[in-house]
Design a protein around this motif. Structure first.
Motif, short mmCIF file in Angstrom:
data_model
loop_
_atom_site.label_atom_id
_atom_site.label_comp_id
_atom_site.label_asym_id
_atom_site.label_seq_id
_atom_site.Cartn_x
_atom_site.Cartn_y
_atom_site.Cartn_z
N TRP A 24 -20.65 -28.33 -11.82
CA TRP A 24 -19.81 -28.50 -10.67
C TRP A 24 -19.60 -27.54 -9.70
O TRP A 24 -19.59 -27.31 -8.54
CB TRP A 24 -18.46 -28.99 -11.13
CG TRP A 24 -18.44 -30.25 -11.58
CD1 TRP A 24 -19.49 -31.46 -11.36
CD2 TRP A 24 -17.22 -30.98 -12.28
NE1 TRP A 24 -18.88 -32.37 -11.92
CE2 TRP A 24 -17.72 -32.42 -12.54
CE3 TRP A 24 -16.08 -30.58 -12.91
CZ2 TRP A 24 -16.99 -33.29 -13.30
CZ3 TRP A 24 -15.24 -31.28 -13.56
CH2 TRP A 24 -15.51 -32.92 -13.89
N ALA A 25 -19.73 -26.29 -10.24
CA ALA A 25 -19.61 -24.95 -9.19
C ALA A 25 -21.08 -24.88 -8.59
O ALA A 25 -20.93 -24.68 -7.31
CB ALA A 25 -19.84 -23.69 -10.35
N GLU A 26 -22.39 -25.37 -9.10
CA GLU A 26 -23.37 -25.61 -8.33
C GLU A 26 -23.47 -26.53 -7.43
O GLU A 26 -23.77 -26.50 -6.04
CB GLU A 26 -24.69 -25.63 -9.21
CG GLU A 26 -24.95 -24.56 -9.89
CD GLU A 26 -26.12 -24.81 -10.93
OE1 GLU A 26 -26.83 -25.84 -10.67
OE2 GLU A 26 -26.38 -23.95 -12.10
N ALA A 40 -15.78 -29.19 -1.66
CA ALA A 40 -16.26 -27.92 -2.57
C ALA A 40 -15.15 -27.02 -3.17
O ALA A 40 -15.45 -26.66 -4.23
CB ALA A 40 -17.06 -27.08 -1.62
N LEU A 41 -14.13 -27.03 -2.17
CA LEU A 41 -12.97 -26.34 -3.10
C LEU A 41 -12.53 -26.94 -4.21
O LEU A 41 -12.11 -26.51 -5.09
CB LEU A 41 -11.98 -26.03 -1.93
CG LEU A 41 -10.71 -25.16 -2.41
CD1 LEU A 41 -10.99 -23.93 -2.74
CD2 LEU A 41 -9.75 -25.20 -1.22
N SER A 42 -12.22 -28.59 -4.18
CA SER A 42 -11.81 -29.26 -5.17
C SER A 42 -12.57 -29.01 -6.47
O SER A 42 -12.32 -28.80 -7.50
CB SER A 42 -11.62 -30.37 -4.82
OG SER A 42 -10.66 -30.71 -3.68
N LEU A 43 -13.83 -29.28 -6.13
CA LEU A 43 -15.08 -28.96 -7.29
C LEU A 43 -14.93 -27.67 -7.90
O LEU A 43 -15.06 -27.50 -9.16
CB LEU A 43 -16.23 -29.41 -6.77
CG LEU A 43 -16.73 -30.96 -6.92
CD1 LEU A 43 -18.23 -30.80 -6.40
CD2 LEU A 43 -16.71 -31.36 -8.21
N LYS A 45 -12.50 -25.59 -8.02
CA LYS A 45 -11.05 -25.42 -8.82
C LYS A 45 -11.34 -26.18 -10.26
O LYS A 45 -11.15 -25.53 -11.17
CB LYS A 45 -9.89 -26.36 -8.12
CG LYS A 45 -9.45 -25.41 -6.89
CD LYS A 45 -8.27 -26.29 -6.31
CE LYS A 45 -7.72 -25.72 -5.15
NZ LYS A 45 -6.76 -26.38 -4.41
N LEU A 46 -11.97 -27.42 -10.32
CA LEU A 46 -12.09 -27.92 -11.53
C LEU A 46 -13.23 -27.28 -12.36
O LEU A 46 -13.00 -27.19 -13.55
CB LEU A 46 -12.83 -29.38 -11.46
CG LEU A 46 -11.70 -30.70 -10.80
CD1 LEU A 46 -12.64 -31.60 -10.39
CD2 LEU A 46 -10.79 -30.79 -11.83
N GLY A 62 -12.92 -18.15 -5.32
CA GLY A 62 -12.27 -17.01 -4.57
C GLY A 62 -13.17 -17.15 -3.22
O GLY A 62 -12.34 -16.94 -1.92
N THR A 63 -14.41 -17.29 -3.10
CA THR A 63 -15.08 -17.06 -1.70
C THR A 63 -14.81 -18.29 -1.01
O THR A 63 -14.53 -18.50 0.47
CB THR A 63 -16.61 -17.29 -1.88
OG1 THR A 63 -17.16 -16.02 -2.75
CG2 THR A 63 -17.30 -17.26 -0.63
N LEU A 64 -14.40 -19.57 -1.54
CA LEU A 64 -14.19 -20.70 -0.72
C LEU A 64 -12.53 -20.45 -0.07
O LEU A 64 -12.22 -20.87 0.83
CB LEU A 64 -14.26 -21.79 -1.65
CG LEU A 64 -15.64 -22.61 -1.66
CD1 LEU A 64 -15.90 -23.60 -2.83
CD2 LEU A 64 -16.36 -22.99 -0.51
#
Length: 281
Positions: A24-26, A40-43, A45-46, A62-64
C-alpha cells in the motif's frame, strides 16, 4: 442461560500484514504521480499501521503530510521513520525541510547537517542548508554552502540565484547581476533571476531594458508579482523595496493587472522519495 454465538475470526499473519502495508505504501507513491494526494495519504496512513515497524510507510506518510501543508503531522511521522532508520539521510533531509517550513531554522540546520554527514554530496540538501543559514542571517555560511551545491551540480541555478540575493543585500549589485545572469544562462525559462535582473537594472536607471525583462518574467509566472511570494522565496529587504518601486512603474502596473493568478507550488512527494533512495519492492 443462553449462549451468544461468537463469529470465527481467522488468525492474522503478521508477515502478511506487513507485506500488505508495504504494498500500500508503494501504491501511495503511485497515486502521487497522478496528483491523487488525498487517496495517497489515506493509503499511507493504513500502510503505516500495517507495517508499523518499517520506516518506509512512515517516511511516505510524513512526506505526504508536508505536501498537504500539515507540517506538524509530517514532522511527527518523519520522526517515527527516523527512530526506525536513524542512518537514513533522506529522512533527515526531509525533516530539515519540514522544520524550515515551520520557521525553526536552527533545528533545520541541525537535521540537514546530520544528514549531510551521512550523504555529503547532495545538492538539494546543501541548498536547503544554505537557505536555513540565510534565514539565520549567516550569510557567509550560506554562500559557502550554496557554492558546495553548485560544485556538486554545475547546472544548479537556484543556488547561484540565491548567492545573488545575498550579494544584492550586501550592496554588491554587479556581482548579484552577474550571478542572476549566470542562472538565466543555465535555465532561460526561470522567471526569478529574470525579475531580479530587471529590478537591479531599473534601480540603475536602465529602465527600457528592465521593463522588457520584467514583463517577460511576470508573464511567465504571475506569482512573482506578489511581494509576499518574493519574501517567502528569500528576497531581502533592499531587493523587495526596489521591486516595489519597479512595480509602481505604469507599464509594470499594467502588466500586473493583466496577470492571471497562479497557485503556489507545493512539495512534490514523488521527487522527494525518488531523490532519497526509496526503492520499490
Amino acid at each position: 442461560m443462553g449462549q451468544a454465538l461468537l463469529p470465527y475470526t481467522p488468525p492474522l499473519n503478521r508477515e502478511q500484514l506487513q507485506k500488505q502495508g508495504l504494498e500500500w505504501a508503494e501504491e501511495a507513491i503511485y497515486l502521487t504521480r497522478f496528483q491523487q494526494y488525498e487517496r495517497a495519504l489515506s493509503l499511507a496512513k493504513l500502510a503505516s499501521q500495517l507495517a508499523a515497524n518499517d520506516y518506509q510507510p512512515w517516511f511516505i506518510l510524513g512526506t505526504l503530510y508536508l505536501q498537504q501543508q500539515q507540517v506538524d503531522a509530517g514532522i511527527e511521522a518523519l520522526q517515527k521513520a527516523l527512530s526506525l532508520a536513524p542512518k537514513e539521510a533522506g529522512i533527515k533531509f526531509t525533516l530539515g525541510n519540514a522544520y524550515f517550513q515551520k520557521g525553526e531554522y536552527q533545528t533545520a540546520v541541525t537535521q540537514l547537517e546530520e544528514g549531510l554527514k551521512l550523504k555529503p554530496n547532495t545538492p538539494a540538501a546543501l541548498f536547503d542548508l544554505g537557505n536555513s543559514y540565510l534565514k539565520l542571517g549567516k550569510m557567509t555560511e550560506a554562500i559557502a554552502v550554496y557554492n558546495k551545491a553548485v560544485a556538486q551540480e554545475k547546472n544548479f541555478w537556484p543556488a547561484i540565484n540565491n548567492i545573488g540575493l545575498i550579494q544584492y543585500e550586501q550592496g554588491n549589485i554587479k556581482e548579484a547581476i552577474d550571478n542572476w545572469q549566470a542562472a538565466i544562462k543555465l535555465d532561460a525559462e526561470q522567471p526569478e533571476p529574470q525579475l531580479a535582473v530587471a529590478v537591479a537594472l531599473y534601480s540603475q536607471g536602465k529602465k527600457e531594458e528592465a521593463l522588457k525583462i520584467g514583463e517577460t518574467a511576470l508573464k511567465s509566472d504571475s506569482r512573482y508579482g506578489d511581494i509576499k511570494f518574493l519574501a517567502d522565496n528569500l528576497w531581502g529587504k533592499k531587493l523587495l523595496e526596489d521591486t516595489q518601486k519597479f512595480f509602481t512603474n505604469p507599464q509594470m502596473k499594467a502588466v500586473l493587472e493583466s496577470l492571471e493568478p497562479k497557485s503556489s507550488t507545493q512539495i512534490n512527494p514523488v521527487s522527494v522519495l525518488n531523490n532519497v533512495g526509496w526503492v520499490e519492492r
